[in-house]
Design an enzyme around this catalytic site. Sequence first.
Site, PDB file in Angstrom:
ATOM      1  N   ASP A 134      15.588  17.532   7.724  1.00  0.00           N
ATOM      2  CA  ASP A 134      16.651  17.651   8.721  1.00  0.00           C
ATOM      3  C   ASP A 134      16.444  18.910   9.549  1.00  0.00           C
ATOM      4  O   ASP A 134      16.204  19.982   8.996  1.00  0.00           O
ATOM      5  CB  ASP A 134      18.018  17.694   8.025  1.00  0.00           C
ATOM      6  CG  ASP A 134      19.148  17.340   8.991  1.00  0.00           C
ATOM      7  OD1 ASP A 134      18.884  16.685  10.021  1.00  0.00           O
ATOM      8  OD2 ASP A 134      20.302  17.706   8.701  1.00  0.00           O
ATOM      9  N   TYR A 136      17.747  21.390  13.028  1.00  0.00           N
ATOM     10  CA  TYR A 136      18.951  22.113  13.458  1.00  0.00           C
ATOM     11  C   TYR A 136      18.732  22.416  14.928  1.00  0.00           C
ATOM     12  O   TYR A 136      18.696  23.556  15.333  1.00  0.00           O
ATOM     13  CB  TYR A 136      19.033  23.387  12.604  1.00  0.00           C
ATOM     14  CG  TYR A 136      20.298  24.215  12.672  1.00  0.00           C
ATOM     15  CD1 TYR A 136      21.539  23.667  12.394  1.00  0.00           C
ATOM     16  CD2 TYR A 136      20.228  25.571  12.981  1.00  0.00           C
ATOM     17  CE1 TYR A 136      22.681  24.458  12.421  1.00  0.00           C
ATOM     18  CE2 TYR A 136      21.367  26.363  13.006  1.00  0.00           C
ATOM     19  CZ  TYR A 136      22.595  25.795  12.730  1.00  0.00           C
ATOM     20  OH  TYR A 136      23.731  26.583  12.745  1.00  0.00           O
ATOM     21  N   HIS A 141      25.260  23.247  19.064  1.00  0.00           N
ATOM     22  CA  HIS A 141      25.742  23.229  17.673  1.00  0.00           C
ATOM     23  C   HIS A 141      25.442  24.555  16.972  1.00  0.00           C
ATOM     24  O   HIS A 141      26.309  25.149  16.334  1.00  0.00           O
ATOM     25  CB  HIS A 141      25.099  22.065  16.906  1.00  0.00           C
ATOM     26  CG  HIS A 141      25.393  22.077  15.440  1.00  0.00           C
ATOM     27  ND1 HIS A 141      26.655  21.829  14.940  1.00  0.00           N
ATOM     28  CD2 HIS A 141      24.592  22.331  14.367  1.00  0.00           C
ATOM     29  CE1 HIS A 141      26.622  21.924  13.605  1.00  0.00           C
ATOM     30  NE2 HIS A 141      25.386  22.224  13.238  1.00  0.00           N
ATOM     31  N   GLN A 248      29.038  24.094   1.011  1.00  0.00           N
ATOM     32  CA  GLN A 248      27.950  24.686   1.816  1.00  0.00           C
ATOM     33  C   GLN A 248      28.127  26.195   1.990  1.00  0.00           C
ATOM     34  O   GLN A 248      27.182  26.974   1.818  1.00  0.00           O
ATOM     35  CB  GLN A 248      27.927  23.987   3.182  1.00  0.00           C
ATOM     36  CG  GLN A 248      26.802  24.428   4.115  1.00  0.00           C
ATOM     37  CD  GLN A 248      26.827  23.650   5.442  1.00  0.00           C
ATOM     38  OE1 GLN A 248      27.630  22.743   5.643  1.00  0.00           O
ATOM     39  NE2 GLN A 248      25.930  24.017   6.345  1.00  0.00           N
ATOM     40  N   TYR A 252      24.930  28.320   0.245  1.00  0.00           N
ATOM     41  CA  TYR A 252      23.737  28.202   1.095  1.00  0.00           C
ATOM     42  C   TYR A 252      22.863  29.460   1.149  1.00  0.00           C
ATOM     43  O   TYR A 252      21.719  29.385   1.590  1.00  0.00           O
ATOM     44  CB  TYR A 252      24.121  27.736   2.502  1.00  0.00           C
ATOM     45  CG  TYR A 252      24.516  28.819   3.476  1.00  0.00           C
ATOM     46  CD1 TYR A 252      25.775  29.380   3.427  1.00  0.00           C
ATOM     47  CD2 TYR A 252      23.624  29.252   4.457  1.00  0.00           C
ATOM     48  CE1 TYR A 252      26.143  30.365   4.325  1.00  0.00           C
ATOM     49  CE2 TYR A 252      23.991  30.232   5.358  1.00  0.00           C
ATOM     50  CZ  TYR A 252      25.254  30.786   5.295  1.00  0.00           C
ATOM     51  OH  TYR A 252      25.604  31.762   6.192  1.00  0.00           O
ATOM     52  N   LYS A 261      24.889  18.879   0.994  1.00  0.00           N
ATOM     53  CA  LYS A 261      24.237  17.981   1.948  1.00  0.00           C
ATOM     54  C   LYS A 261      23.612  16.762   1.295  1.00  0.00           C
ATOM     55  O   LYS A 261      23.301  15.794   1.981  1.00  0.00           O
ATOM     56  CB  LYS A 261      23.118  18.750   2.669  1.00  0.00           C
ATOM     57  CG  LYS A 261      23.599  19.899   3.505  1.00  0.00           C
ATOM     58  CD  LYS A 261      24.222  19.388   4.774  1.00  0.00           C
ATOM     59  CE  LYS A 261      24.487  20.535   5.719  1.00  0.00           C
ATOM     60  NZ  LYS A 261      24.815  20.037   7.058  1.00  0.00           N
TER      61      LYS A 261
HETATM   62 MN    MN Z   1      22.344  17.698   9.186  1.00  0.00          MN
END
Ligand code: MN
Length: 423
Positions: A134, A136, A141, A248, A252, A261
Amino acid sequence: MIQANNPDLESWVKVPKETDFPIQNLPLGVFKTDQLEPRVGVRIGDSILDLKTLHVLGYLDNLPFSIESFDTDSLNLLMKKGKIAARRLRDRISELLNKENNELQNNNHHVQQVLIDVAAADVLMPIEIGDYTDFYSSREHATNVGTMFRDPNNALLPNWLHIPVGYHGRSSSVIPSGQNIHRPKGQTKPNEDQGPVFGPSKMIDFELEMAFVTFDGKPLGDSITTEEAEDYIFGMVLFNDWSARDIQKWEYVPLGPFLAKNFASSISSWVVSLDALQPFSVDTPNQDPEVLDYLKFEGKKSYDIHLQVAITPERATETIVANSNFKYMYWNMAQQLAHHTVNGCNVRGGDLLGSGTISGPTPDSYGSMLELAWKGTKPIPMADGTERKFIQDGDTVTMRGFCKNEKVRIGFGEVASKLLPSK
Ligand code: MN
């Protein structure tokens, strides 16, 4: 031009006017029915074309596919044949479904065998996913999250404009649209001055993403360039990367996302080829500062894909909570794949690479509840009079995506799943 992309083509198969699946799309998936074992199919309108039976009846001769590629419960074997073979398959299906072509349409007996009403089918997980990564890659965002949790004046971390930041996710919990999930439990730290607690997450969120599926890449040690990248991409799906924000936040540091996740990520059922998306390719946002040479690219590397998120509470009508677009992504798929393999890491057929949450420039285009409700400070009103800071038990989250010009609409259908109470 790719033959199957001709906007003037019409099919003899009746398709609804605003369908996501006209003859110019022809996405691949896997389905079964009460009578039929799982197999590969192509979506057209509200029907599925059964490729296994089509092959048995001899309509797919002269293509580099044996029956095994279609008589199977995933697209992985078909993908082994690579980009050119997949393009030839789509062109052949386009030819067979074209109203100017009589080969199949005039054989009623065959048509009855190969065309299945989608309502009578169980549409299954299309890919056996090997590895899932995944990214980012949405600047908006990353900026929003950095603003909320760190420093509005230095919202982007120093590496962000130089590296398509990503992490290795977990493939075992990637699930198909329609499969519901349970609210995960875990460790959180709700109060600064008290120790951690264990229990159901109180901050379940969606992440509006898209993901691409790879063909077999190069051997370990070799790299894929931005110029080559599209030859290694099979197609795209909608992707809801479910997230537990409270878990998270506590877990994290320092190694990144883990249990917040990996409890579920949902994908849409029909894999839309890059070929079908080609008429909707657009420029990506200008990249400043200039990127390193291996991340430079030429041409239009993004796609104008309208994206939408809806929340449907139990026994209530849906509320659209976000409208975004794939074209907002700062880092494109070619750069993501080039970066992923630049150290010699190999991708394999059936790997899934997520875009990261796709947020647009305006507050109604944000791709997560975290941003839409701005850390719970701006609850989102629902059509039924309730409001949401995060996702509640019984809520169904539905994501849709489509491209559209004057002549053609190419869509992804939807990815939908309901959040059930904690087990
Ligand atoms: Mn994601």
